[in-house]
Design a protein around this motif. Structure first.
Motif, PDB file in Angstrom:
ATOM      1  N   LYS A   1       5.651 -17.874  59.064  1.00  0.00           N
ATOM      2  CA  LYS A   1       6.406 -16.619  59.079  1.00  0.00           C
ATOM      3  C   LYS A   1       7.346 -16.533  57.879  1.00  0.00           C
ATOM      4  CE  LYS A   1       6.256 -15.542  64.019  1.00  0.00           C
ATOM      5  NZ  LYS A   1       7.062 -15.233  65.224  1.00  0.00           N
ATOM      6  N   THR A   2       7.891 -17.683  57.462  1.00  0.00           N
ATOM      7  CA  THR A   2       8.756 -17.698  56.284  1.00  0.00           C
ATOM      8  C   THR A   2       7.971 -17.329  55.039  1.00  0.00           C
ATOM      9  OG1 THR A   2      10.202 -19.383  57.246  1.00  0.00           O
ATOM     10  CG2 THR A   2      10.241 -19.149  54.844  1.00  0.00           C
ATOM     11  N   ILE A   3       6.745 -17.855  54.930  1.00  0.00           N
ATOM     12  CA  ILE A   3       5.895 -17.528  53.778  1.00  0.00           C
ATOM     13  C   ILE A   3       5.557 -16.044  53.793  1.00  0.00           C
ATOM     14  CG2 ILE A   3       3.654 -17.899  52.684  1.00  0.00           C
ATOM     15  CD1 ILE A   3       5.598 -20.209  52.332  1.00  0.00           C
TER      16      ILE A   3
ATOM     17  N   ALA B   1       2.834 -22.795  53.410  1.00  0.00           N
ATOM     18  CA  ALA B   1       3.857 -23.210  54.373  1.00  0.00           C
ATOM     19  C   ALA B   1       3.882 -24.731  54.520  1.00  0.00           C
ATOM     20  CB  ALA B   1       3.595 -22.538  55.721  1.00  0.00           C
ATOM     21  N   ASP B   2       2.716 -25.342  54.607  1.00  0.00           N
ATOM     22  CA  ASP B   2       2.633 -26.800  54.751  1.00  0.00           C
ATOM     23  C   ASP B   2       3.210 -27.507  53.525  1.00  0.00           C
ATOM     24  OD1 ASP B   2       1.413 -26.410  57.175  1.00  0.00           O
ATOM     25  OD2 ASP B   2      -0.627 -26.715  56.418  1.00  0.00           O
TER      26      ASP B   2
ATOM     27  N   HIS C   1      -3.792 -20.769  47.332  1.00  0.00           N
ATOM     28  CA  HIS C   1      -3.458 -21.338  48.643  1.00  0.00           C
ATOM     29  C   HIS C   1      -3.274 -20.237  49.680  1.00  0.00           C
ATOM     30  CE1 HIS C   1      -2.924 -25.401  47.094  1.00  0.00           C
ATOM     31  NE2 HIS C   1      -2.200 -24.902  46.100  1.00  0.00           N
ATOM     32  N   THR C   2      -3.689 -20.514  50.886  1.00  0.00           N
ATOM     33  CA  THR C   2      -3.465 -19.574  51.980  1.00  0.00           C
ATOM     34  C   THR C   2      -1.989 -19.613  52.374  1.00  0.00           C
ATOM     35  OG1 THR C   2      -3.880 -21.217  53.709  1.00  0.00           O
ATOM     36  CG2 THR C   2      -5.798 -20.010  52.843  1.00  0.00           C
TER      37      THR C   2
ATOM     38  N   GLU D   1       8.362 -20.288  43.848  1.00  0.00           N
ATOM     39  CA  GLU D   1       7.518 -21.363  44.379  1.00  0.00           C
ATOM     40  C   GLU D   1       6.390 -20.784  45.227  1.00  0.00           C
ATOM     41  OE1 GLU D   1      10.325 -23.695  46.510  1.00  0.00           O
ATOM     42  OE2 GLU D   1      11.028 -24.796  44.747  1.00  0.00           O
ATOM     43  N   VAL D   2       6.706 -19.818  46.070  1.00  0.00           N
ATOM     44  CA  VAL D   2       5.693 -19.187  46.917  1.00  0.00           C
ATOM     45  C   VAL D   2       4.688 -18.432  46.055  1.00  0.00           C
ATOM     46  CG1 VAL D   2       5.291 -17.419  48.675  1.00  0.00           C
ATOM     47  CG2 VAL D   2       7.211 -19.026  48.923  1.00  0.00           C
TER      48      VAL D   2
END
Length: 217
Positions: free
Chosen positions: A186-188, A178-179, A172-173, A163-164
């Motif tokens: 930090k997770t991303i 993250a949003d 996407h940034t 997904e990331v």
């Protein structure tokens, strides 16, 4: 050894002249024609049996995606290397999905263009695309690795890593990803480091091309 037959498709005559001089100076390449619109590109590529077509995205004639699709359907089909001023993942994604074998921005160094031609002619994929803060100017993306840096098989990706990867490949940034996933930035960043470790890919362009070739987009 036969030279790679190259067709230049760009509506700027001065650029075409410069490209012809550069290419014809190589012992393994020759220019077999120049055209200034997409329709001419397809007909001339067929007549000249071009091996590689250097194609600008913004020329008179049909949309560039249509021209690319028509070129890759020729028999024999040339390899299409997009040469453009658009340093944008959206244009990159569209071109590769249409069938282009490579994408390089016009500000790239001459040596990178020659390398790109040789890579796509040999069956590889070449992408030159940079985003602010990610790579130095003129960074050439290497072919997507088929194995991990250590020489073994690439480690499998988790569903969240996929997904990331998709979100980053779409341009996407980290914050936007993250949003969308309702997680912290930090997770991303952690997932991105894991993607880099597992796949041996550093830049967003490399991640994008891996996603396209793996049919994740």
């Amino acid at each position: 050894m036969p030279r790679t037959r190259i067709l230049i498709a760009d509506d700027h005559a001065i650029l075409r002249t410069g490209l012809r001089l550069l290419i014809d100076a190589q012992s393994d390449m020759s220019v077999v024609g120049e055209v200034a619109d997409g329709t001419e590109a397809v007909s001339r590529a067929r007549e000249a049996q071009a091996d590689v077509v250097l194609l600008d995205l913004t020329m008179p004639g049909p949309p560039a995606t249509v021209t690319i699709e028509r070129l890759v359907r020729l028999d024999p089909s040339p390899r299409v290397l997009v040469l453009t001023m658009h340093d944008d993942p959206v244009y990159l994604r569209t071109a590769l999905q249409a069938g282009a074998a490579g994408y390089i921005v016009k500000k790239a160094a001459d040596v990178e263009l020659l390398t790109a031609i040789r890579v796509v002619q040999s069956g590889g994929t070449f992408v030159n695309l940079t985003r602010p803060g990610e790579a130095e100017a003129g960074h050439a993306v290497r072919p997507i690795p088929r194995a991990s840096p250590a020489g073994g098989q690439p480690k499998p990706l988790s569903q969240r890593e996929i997904e990331v990867l998709r979100l980053l490949a779409q341009g996407h940034t980290n914050q936007e990803a993250a949003d969308r996933l309702a997680v912290s930035i930090k997770t991303i960043e952690t997932h991105r480091r894991r993607l880099s470790d597992k796949l041996g890919l550093k830049s967003r362009a490399e991640l994008f091309r891996f996603a396209v070739e793996s049919r994740l987009l």
